[in-house]
Design an enzyme around this catalytic site. Structure first.
Site, PDB file in Angstrom:
ATOM      1  N   THR A 125       0.791  -1.314   0.063  1.00  0.00           N
ATOM      2  CA  THR A 125       0.167   0.039   0.054  1.00  0.00           C
ATOM      3  C   THR A 125       0.911   1.186   0.038  1.00  0.00           C
ATOM      4  O   THR A 125       2.000   1.167   0.241  1.00  0.00           O
ATOM      5  CB  THR A 125      -0.826   0.004   1.288  1.00  0.00           C
ATOM      6  OG1 THR A 125      -0.032   0.231   2.392  1.00  0.00           O
ATOM      7  CG2 THR A 125      -1.703  -1.217   1.500  1.00  0.00           C
ATOM      8  N   VAL A 169       7.557  -2.449   7.083  1.00  0.00           N
ATOM      9  CA  VAL A 169       7.579  -1.182   6.943  1.00  0.00           C
ATOM     10  C   VAL A 169       8.124  -0.368   5.906  1.00  0.00           C
ATOM     11  O   VAL A 169       9.412  -0.657   5.442  1.00  0.00           O
ATOM     12  CB  VAL A 169       8.253  -0.456   8.528  1.00  0.00           C
ATOM     13  CG1 VAL A 169       8.332   1.040   8.555  1.00  0.00           C
ATOM     14  CG2 VAL A 169       7.829  -1.065   9.785  1.00  0.00           C
ATOM     15  N   LYS A 170       7.390   0.371   5.340  1.00  0.00           N
ATOM     16  CA  LYS A 170       7.744   0.860   3.846  1.00  0.00           C
ATOM     17  C   LYS A 170       8.295   2.398   4.335  1.00  0.00           C
ATOM     18  O   LYS A 170       7.675   3.184   4.768  1.00  0.00           O
ATOM     19  CB  LYS A 170       6.572   0.940   3.144  1.00  0.00           C
ATOM     20  CG  LYS A 170       6.958   1.015   1.644  1.00  0.00           C
ATOM     21  CD  LYS A 170       5.338   0.824   0.681  1.00  0.00           C
ATOM     22  CE  LYS A 170       5.614   0.853  -0.718  1.00  0.00           C
ATOM     23  NZ  LYS A 170       4.575   0.998  -1.616  1.00  0.00           N
ATOM     24  N   ILE A 171       9.575   2.449   3.823  1.00  0.00           N
ATOM     25  CA  ILE A 171      10.461   3.670   4.071  1.00  0.00           C
ATOM     26  C   ILE A 171      10.681   4.456   2.600  1.00  0.00           C
ATOM     27  O   ILE A 171      11.238   3.735   1.933  1.00  0.00           O
ATOM     28  CB  ILE A 171      11.516   3.331   4.867  1.00  0.00           C
ATOM     29  CG1 ILE A 171      11.154   2.598   6.107  1.00  0.00           C
ATOM     30  CG2 ILE A 171      12.604   4.479   5.005  1.00  0.00           C
ATOM     31  CD1 ILE A 171      10.945   3.566   7.111  1.00  0.00           C
TER      32      ILE A 171
END
Ligand code: G3P
Length: 217
Positions: A27, A86-88
């Site tokens: 997402t 976790v999207k960084i």
């Protein structure tokens, strides 16, 4: 090659899951906004629903851009479910955050990657996934596939464990080309995945078989 779906739409996620080939979900803030999700509680609740629906990694993007805030937000996101990744974003503080999470055993997806140098930094910082944006490079008349080929060569040269997660997929040929290059994962909206099914000779052949089958009984 694993198939992830790139959406926050629960119906689309369910449809891809029903195909039996879904290994995860990605997402981003735009996709969450498209579903009308806003506020910490609603965001958390939506990720919980996605994690209940799908057995596999679910990338949840931080909204912050400073190191300290990304750490706080990423830790909160990671606490939602063991499958949360976790999207960084690929920025200087993002690289530091990737290293922090990697050292803590929290898996990350480094997003907004548009160059081989950025992909190299993401791997060095211990990202679990790197997300080169294929379609957005094609949109500006740049060869997105050649970037993905370069990343594959670099990662293979040094046996980096970071998985190439080809993102910003726009059509079925993107998926085929990624499979030829040997990416680890593609993340795509539902339509390009479903369009892999289509071939006029399949439709014509099935119509013929069904018609001939009537002669057998
Ligand atoms: O989730 C990141 C990426 O897949 C976005 O795709 O179509 O907005 O360029 P797109």
């Amino acid at each position: 090659m694993k198939f992830f779906i790139d959406t926050a739409n629960l119906k689309h996620i369910g449809e891809a899951k029903d195909l039996g080939i879904l290994a995860g979900v990605t997402t981003n803030p735009s996709l969450m906004a498209k579903e009308g999700i806003s506020g910490d509680e609603a965001i958390r609740g939506h990720y919980e629903k996605i994690c209940q629906l799908v057995e596999g990694d679910v990338s949840a993007e931080v909204l912050s851009v400073s190191y300290g805030d990304m750490i706080k937000e990423g830790e909160k996101l990671a606490s939602i479910h063991p499958n949360i990744v976790v999207k960084i974003p690929m920025i200087k503080d993002g690289v530091k955050a990737l290293k922090y999470f990697s050292d803590k055993g929290i898996r990350t997806n480094c997003t907004l990657v548009f160059s081989a140098g950025q992909a190299l930094l993401a791997a060095k910082a211990g990202a679990r996934y790197v997300s080169p944006f294929l379609g957005r490079l094609d949109d500006i008349s740049t060869d997105g596939l050649s970037l993905i080929e370069d990343i594959r060569i670099i990662y293979d040269n040094y046996l980096y464990e970071t998985e190439i997660l080809a993102a910003s997929i726009r059509h079925p040929m993107h998926i085929i080309e990624c499979a030829k290059i040997g990416v680890d994962v593609i993340t795509s909206p539902l339509t390009p995945i479903l369009n892999l099914l289509n071939h006029p000779l399949t439709e014509k052949g099935l119509a013929q078989f069904l018609s001939d089958a009537k002669k057998l009984s």
